[in-house]
Design a protein around this motif. Structure first.
Motif, short mmCIF file in Angstrom:
data_model
loop_
_atom_site.label_atom_id
_atom_site.label_comp_id
_atom_site.label_asym_id
_atom_site.label_seq_id
_atom_site.Cartn_x
_atom_site.Cartn_y
_atom_site.Cartn_z
N THR A 1 0.86 -1.19 0.00
CA THR A 1 0.00 0.00 0.00
C THR A 1 0.90 1.24 0.00
O THR A 1 2.09 1.14 -0.28
N GLY A 2 0.32 2.39 0.30
CA GLY A 2 1.09 3.64 0.27
C GLY A 2 0.84 4.36 -1.04
O GLY A 2 0.23 3.81 -1.97
N LEU B 1 1.25 -7.06 2.14
CA LEU B 1 2.34 -7.03 3.11
C LEU B 1 1.89 -6.83 4.55
O LEU B 1 2.47 -7.41 5.46
N ASP B 2 0.89 -5.96 4.73
CA ASP B 2 0.65 -5.51 6.10
C ASP B 2 -0.74 -4.90 6.26
O ASP B 2 -1.45 -4.67 5.29
N ILE C 1 8.95 1.73 0.09
CA ILE C 1 9.98 1.87 1.12
C ILE C 1 9.60 3.04 2.02
O ILE C 1 9.18 4.10 1.52
N HIS D 1 11.93 1.35 6.24
CA HIS D 1 11.13 0.15 6.54
C HIS D 1 10.55 -0.45 5.26
O HIS D 1 10.33 0.25 4.27
N GLY E 1 7.25 -3.11 4.22
CA GLY E 1 6.06 -3.56 4.94
C GLY E 1 6.01 -2.67 6.16
O GLY E 1 6.11 -1.45 6.07
N PHE E 2 5.88 -3.27 7.35
CA PHE E 2 6.05 -2.51 8.59
C PHE E 2 7.20 -3.10 9.39
O PHE E 2 7.16 -3.14 10.61
N THR F 1 7.30 6.68 11.60
CA THR F 1 6.28 6.12 10.70
C THR F 1 4.90 6.68 11.05
O THR F 1 4.11 6.99 10.16
N LYS G 1 12.76 9.90 0.00
CA LYS G 1 13.18 8.49 0.03
C LYS G 1 14.68 8.34 -0.25
O LYS G 1 15.21 7.23 -0.23
C1 GLP Z 1 3.66 2.43 4.78
C2 GLP Z 1 3.54 0.96 4.35
C3 GLP Z 1 4.68 0.53 3.48
C4 GLP Z 1 4.95 1.59 2.42
C5 GLP Z 1 5.43 2.85 3.10
C6 GLP Z 1 5.72 3.98 2.13
O1 GLP Z 1 4.08 2.61 6.08
N1 GLP Z 1 3.42 0.07 5.45
O2 GLP Z 1 4.38 -0.73 2.90
O3 GLP Z 1 5.93 1.13 1.54
O4 GLP Z 1 4.46 3.29 4.03
O5 GLP Z 1 4.56 4.63 1.75
P1 GLP Z 1 4.48 5.70 0.60
O6 GLP Z 1 4.53 4.93 -0.67
O7 GLP Z 1 3.16 6.38 0.79
O8 GLP Z 1 5.63 6.61 0.76
#
Ligand code: GLP
Length: 239
Positions: A36-37, A66-67, A133, A138, A140-141, A161, A202
């Motif tokens: 997700t994300g 993943l989570d 990422i 991290h 996933g978590f 986070t 990132k």
């Molecule tokens: C969350 C999810 C991760 C995801 C990360 C980055 O915490 N658990 O799986 O990769 O955030 O999210 P984004 O893509 O919004 O930067």
């Protein structure tokens, strides 16, 4: 690690979608690991488009996410189950029974983590895993720590986070403090992995990963042990 640098977010999404489509075309019953994300939203939009065009079918595909936050109800629009239905599953020809997300309402989260890990094993592992990422590295978590867990487990979210993810909630206080997440070993059961990254926030996490050292305070660096990882990123991440 293979590295594909893209000029734009759209190109990154397209390149990832082409790889997912190639996997499903070569094995229609693939097990695809999903994240997700905001990073994979464009990838999911591309897959929906391909499915609507009749170019790709998810009819025999199984997915494992993943989570999931814990506790959280799937009807909560910030739950990862809601996100996946909204961005992907509701628009595909996939059988929803074949979409797996950890249960954020489980009365016993430890038992739920065991059940989820067993499910991944019973599926024969993951053919292709999509990862984002976290800005703290991290995946996933799996948060930075002295020890990283191998199997699906319950984890406490780090303040960083909670802060990063508070942008999706009314306030940081509304972000659940825990999550159920695949462990490093569950992720490593994937035959191939795509990790996607975009945006200057990132940079630190991606450069740690590209150092070719391994450091549990940047969990993504563990991916250097995996034989088949492709980083697909936009150029700003490497500048
Ligand atoms: C969350 C999810 C991760 C995801 C990360 C980055 O915490 N658990 O799986 O990769 O955030 O999210 P984004 O893509 O919004 O930067």
């Amino acid at each position: 690690m293979n590295i594909i640098v893209c000029k734009s977010y759209d190109e990154m999404s397209q390149r990832a979608a082409q790889m997912v489509a190639a996997q499903i075309k070569s094995k229609p019953s693939s097990v695809i690991g999903l994240a997700t994300g905001s990073t994979p939203e464009g990838l999911y939009a591309q897959l929906v488009e391909m499915c609507k065009n009749g170019e790709l079918s998810f009819k025999d595909v199984t997915t494992v996410n993943l989570d999931e936050y814990y506790p959280i109800n799937p009807t909560n629009d910030q739950s990862y189950r809601y996100f996946m239905n909204y961005h992907l599953f509701d628009h595909l020809d996939i059988d929803k029974a074949n979409t797996n997300v950890p249960d954020g309402t489980a009365a016993d989260p430890v038992a739920e983590a065991h059940r989820y890990e067993q499910k991944i094993t019973d599926l024969g592992g993951i053919d292709l895993q999509i990862l984002g990422i976290g800005r703290n590295g991290h995946i996933g978590f799996n948060e930075p720590d002295q020890k990283l867990m191998l199997d699906t487990h319950v984890t406490d979210l780090t303040p960083d986070t909670i802060d990063a993810n508070s942008r999706f909630f009314a306030s940081a206080n509304d972000v659940p403090r825990q999550a159920l997440t695949m462990g490093m070993g569950s992720i490593f059961k994937a035959k191939s992995i795509i990790i996607m990254a975009t945006g200057a926030n990132k940079k630190k996490a991606v450069s740690a990963m590209l150092e070719r050292t391994v450091d549990t305070s940047f969990p993504a660096t563990m991916l250097n042990f995996h034989p088949n990882v492709t980083l697909i990123c936009t150029a700003d991440v490497l500048e």
